[in-house]
Design a protein around this motif. Structure first.
Motif, mmCIF file in Angstrom:
data_model
loop_
_atom_site.group_PDB
_atom_site.id
_atom_site.type_symbol
_atom_site.label_atom_id
_atom_site.label_comp_id
_atom_site.label_asym_id
_atom_site.label_seq_id
_atom_site.Cartn_x
_atom_site.Cartn_y
_atom_site.Cartn_z
ATOM 1 N N LYS A 16 0.831 -1.214 0.000
ATOM 2 C CA LYS A 16 0.000 0.000 0.000
ATOM 3 C C LYS A 16 0.862 1.259 0.000
ATOM 4 C CE LYS A 16 -4.050 -2.278 1.804
ATOM 5 N NZ LYS A 16 -3.513 -3.520 2.401
ATOM 6 N N THR A 17 1.893 1.283 0.841
ATOM 7 C CA THR A 17 2.790 2.438 0.874
ATOM 8 C C THR A 17 4.221 1.951 0.662
ATOM 9 O OG1 THR A 17 1.343 3.616 2.396
ATOM 10 C CG2 THR A 17 3.630 4.351 2.308
ATOM 11 N N ILE A 18 4.891 2.528 -0.341
ATOM 12 C CA ILE A 18 6.272 2.121 -0.639
ATOM 13 C C ILE A 18 7.216 3.284 -0.346
ATOM 14 C CG2 ILE A 18 7.891 1.415 -2.465
ATOM 15 C CD1 ILE A 18 5.631 -0.137 -3.770
ATOM 16 N N VAL A 19 8.251 3.017 0.450
ATOM 17 C CA VAL A 19 9.263 4.009 0.784
ATOM 18 C C VAL A 19 10.590 3.540 0.197
ATOM 19 C CG1 VAL A 19 10.530 5.123 2.661
ATOM 20 C CG2 VAL A 19 8.086 4.608 2.935
ATOM 21 N N PHE A 71 12.163 4.782 -7.518
ATOM 22 C CA PHE A 71 11.497 6.033 -7.117
ATOM 23 C C PHE A 71 10.193 6.248 -7.893
ATOM 24 C CE2 PHE A 71 15.793 7.253 -5.495
ATOM 25 C CZ PHE A 71 15.418 7.477 -4.181
ATOM 26 N N ALA A 103 8.055 4.046 -8.581
ATOM 27 C CA ALA A 103 6.994 3.195 -8.022
ATOM 28 C C ALA A 103 6.742 3.511 -6.554
ATOM 29 C CB ALA A 103 7.385 1.727 -8.176
ATOM 30 N N ALA A 104 7.453 4.537 -6.032
ATOM 31 C CA ALA A 104 7.399 4.793 -4.588
ATOM 32 C C ALA A 104 6.375 5.865 -4.239
ATOM 33 C CB ALA A 104 8.777 5.227 -4.103
ATOM 34 N N ASP A 105 5.925 5.839 -2.977
ATOM 35 C CA ASP A 105 5.073 6.900 -2.457
ATOM 36 C C ASP A 105 5.927 7.955 -1.777
ATOM 37 O OD1 ASP A 105 2.280 5.724 -2.870
ATOM 38 O OD2 ASP A 105 3.398 4.091 -1.939
ATOM 39 N N TYR A 106 6.953 7.490 -1.042
ATOM 40 C CA TYR A 106 7.875 8.396 -0.350
ATOM 41 C C TYR A 106 9.295 7.971 -0.677
ATOM 42 C CZ TYR A 106 3.704 9.491 2.382
ATOM 43 O OH TYR A 106 2.447 9.867 2.760
ATOM 44 N N GLY A 107 10.195 8.939 -0.711
ATOM 45 C CA GLY A 107 11.577 8.586 -1.018
ATOM 46 C C GLY A 107 12.561 9.510 -0.345
#
Lengths: 319, 247
Positions: free
Chosen positions: A278-281, A292, A294-298
């Motif tokens: 659901k959330t990818i960091v 990056f 495919a990420a939500d936060y980086g």
């Protein structure tokens, strides 16, 4: 008419993935206007009447200790007998390692169309069509079950557990003795670890960590978050981490609420195994790392500087 | 000792996944096709390793598909299969596919039937167990090690939270995964020999289809990454807690 949910237990607890399957089964039974029954196989001290809190009124318990639950043939026999007894036309599994061995077997025995890796309730306005993952998580397919009997194996972490109040009646279920041709010689279990497939938080690291000796901070971050640890394929191939931690196209496909990737570039094969999170960091010092996208936060930065600061920040939060 | 290895053709692991005909068909344009990695690296190569220790072992291959699957069958023969069967049918419903394999297996009288743990396109993980049920054989899923003795197989397999070692008398069906064998590439001699190895085409047997795929859907695209400066990871932790609400 009824619907049976194959319910797994381990260490005297009902598995979280089975609670998801029960919630799914109860919701589907409601739509179909039939009864939902949980089927538990093998002795367990788990309080089965409490499964009523998840919406089932009946728990059928085949508690014969002689049942070899790792024999797919024995399990298929018990489930099909229970299905006959309770006139169940729909069987729900959580798509666990056990289900992968049993559900297809049962599909043949009951002549019931099978969808494995389901991610949503069936669309009943469009015959009986179930959405499932295909292409290793890169797409979904809508599969219609044509046969009157149906089996669905629900992906882990794909359906929310719905809990209210209630008690279930526990009904013992005896089966004729089932012989097994499989002789189990040895079982090795890794105790205490959070199961990666079931984990709702996962901290994962890749080659960016430079060597197995640097995993201390990954493990510390995971412990603080109550997360399981995972790794990329090159890391498992180099034996920096055990193979069962490998997530990706040819490893395990997971769908936690939170996936933190440290020093993993995000090759398409890796993304395939984690993109339902659901959330990818993503923490990577290479701003061009495909992960990056495919990420939500980086954070673009050096893991050896960033991760210790994250650990510090979480410790502060917990004070 | 006769081993049947089930081989499936899949798009390459890096293939772009897209759909045509109103999202009902996989877009094959420009796609490279490979032997499903689990079928090749683990099931087939392990069978070949066993044959290298005991030359009397025969390795047969079975594939369900049209003529377009023949290049991957030839590749499997080049790696070390002895002969192959192609059942000339569209591979769609798992029950239909398993029925075809079971029919071929029954005719051949195999001691051991090997599959990969799943195909990387359908991800059904169903064929091995279905074939086992159709033939009334034991099934061992997700094996990571396989050795054979004259009358039985010694198998290590993955179970929830660990692994299990077991002995099972032949005949049986095993699905194979990582750990079984090391990937290898065919050599020139193998490639030459594969050209003349038998590849028999069979008509499909009548079998029901219990499922049908109506349409495909791509997952929604991510809205974009929110970047946090490397100096202030505490802001990331705060976002995970207050915005994403995951910690």
């Amino acid at each position: 008419m009824s619907l049976i949910i194959f319910t797994e237990h381990s260490e005297d607890k009902i598995k979280k993935s089975s609670l998801e399957a029960i919630s799914y089964g109860v919701a589907l039974a409601g739509k179909l206007n039939i009864e939902a029954i949980a089927l538990v196989v093998g002795p367990t001290a788990a309080p089965l009447s409490e499964l009523g809190e998840y919406g089932v009124k009946k728990v059928v318990h085949a508690n014969d200790s002689a049942i070899i639950t790792s024999d797919t043939k024995s399990l298929a026999t018990i489930i099909s007998q229970a299905a006959d007894t309770h006139q169940a036309d729909v069987i729900i599994f959580s798509n666990t390692l056990t289900a992968k061995g049993v559900a297809p077997r049962l599909s043949v025995r009951m002549k019931a169309g099978l969808v494995t890796g389901a991610v949503a309730l069936p669309d009943l306005t469009n015959e009986f069509t179930v959405r499932k993952t295909v292409f290793s998580g890169k797409a979904f397919a809508d599969v219609t079950i044509l046969s009157p009997k149906k089996i669905i194996s629900l992906n882990l972490n794909a359906f929310e557990i719905i809990k209210s109040t209630g008690t279930a009646e526990v009904i013992p279920f005896t089966t004729a003795t089932i012989s097994s041709s499989i002789k189990i010689k040895k079982v090795n279990r890794m105790a205490g670890e959070i199961s990666l497939a079931e984990a709702d938080k996962v901290v994962s690291a890749g080659r960016g960590l430079k060597g197995p000796e640097n995993w201390g901070m990954v493990e510390e971050l995971a412990t603080l978050l109550g997360a399981a640890t995972a790794c990329s394929r090159p890391v498992a191939d180099s034996n920096w981490r055990p193979h069962h931690e490998h997530v990706g196209q040819t490893g395990l496909a997971i769908a936690p609420d939170l996936y933190i990737a440290i020093g993993i570039s995000g090759a398409i094969q890796h993304l395939a195994g984690v993109n339902r999170s659901k959330t990818i960091v993503v923490i990577n010092k290479d701003p061009e790392a495909p992960f990056f996208k495919a990420a939500d936060y980086g954070i673009i930065g050096d893991a050896f500087e960033v991760v210790p600061k994250m650990i510090e920040a979480i410790k502060q939060l917990k004070k | 000792m006769k081993i049947l290895v089930c081989i499936s053709r899949t798009p390459d692991t890096t293939a772009k996944i897209a759909f045509t005909d109103n999202n009902t068909k996989f877009a094959t344009e420009g796609v490279q096709w490979i032997i499903n990695p689990y079928d090749e690296w683990y099931a087939l190569v392990r069978a070949i390793e066993l044959k290298e220790k005991d030359a009397s072992i025969g390795i047969h291959l079975v594939t369900i598909g049209g003529a377009e699957t023949e290049p991957i069958i030839r590749k499997a023969l080049a790696l070390g299969g002895d002969e192959a069967f192609r059942v000339n049918a569209i591979e769609e419903d798992p029950y239909f596919i398993a029925s075809q394999i079971a029919f071929v297996a029954k005719e051949g009288g195999y001691d051991l039937i090997l599959t990969g743990k799943e195909t990387i396109d359908h991800n059904g993980s169903s064929i091995g167990a279905m074939v086992a049920e159709l033939l009334d054989m034991p099934f061992i899923s997700l094996a990571t090690k396989l050795d054979i003795e004259p009358t039985q197989a010694l198998v290590t397999r993955e179970i929830e939270g660990g692994e299990e070692e077991a002995e099972i008398s032949f005949p049986l069906v095993i699905s194979c995964q990582k750990g079984m064998a090391e990937a290898r590439i065919p050599n020139m001699r193998g490639i030459m020999a594969a050209r003349t190895k038998p590849l028999a085409v069979k008509d499909p047997q009548s079998a029901e289809k219990l499922t049908t795929t109506k349409a495909f859907v791509l997952p929604p695209a991510k809205s974009g990454v929110k970047l946090v400066p490397a100096e202030t990871p505490e802001i990331l932790i705060q976002l995970l807690r207050e915005e994403a609400k995951v910690i």
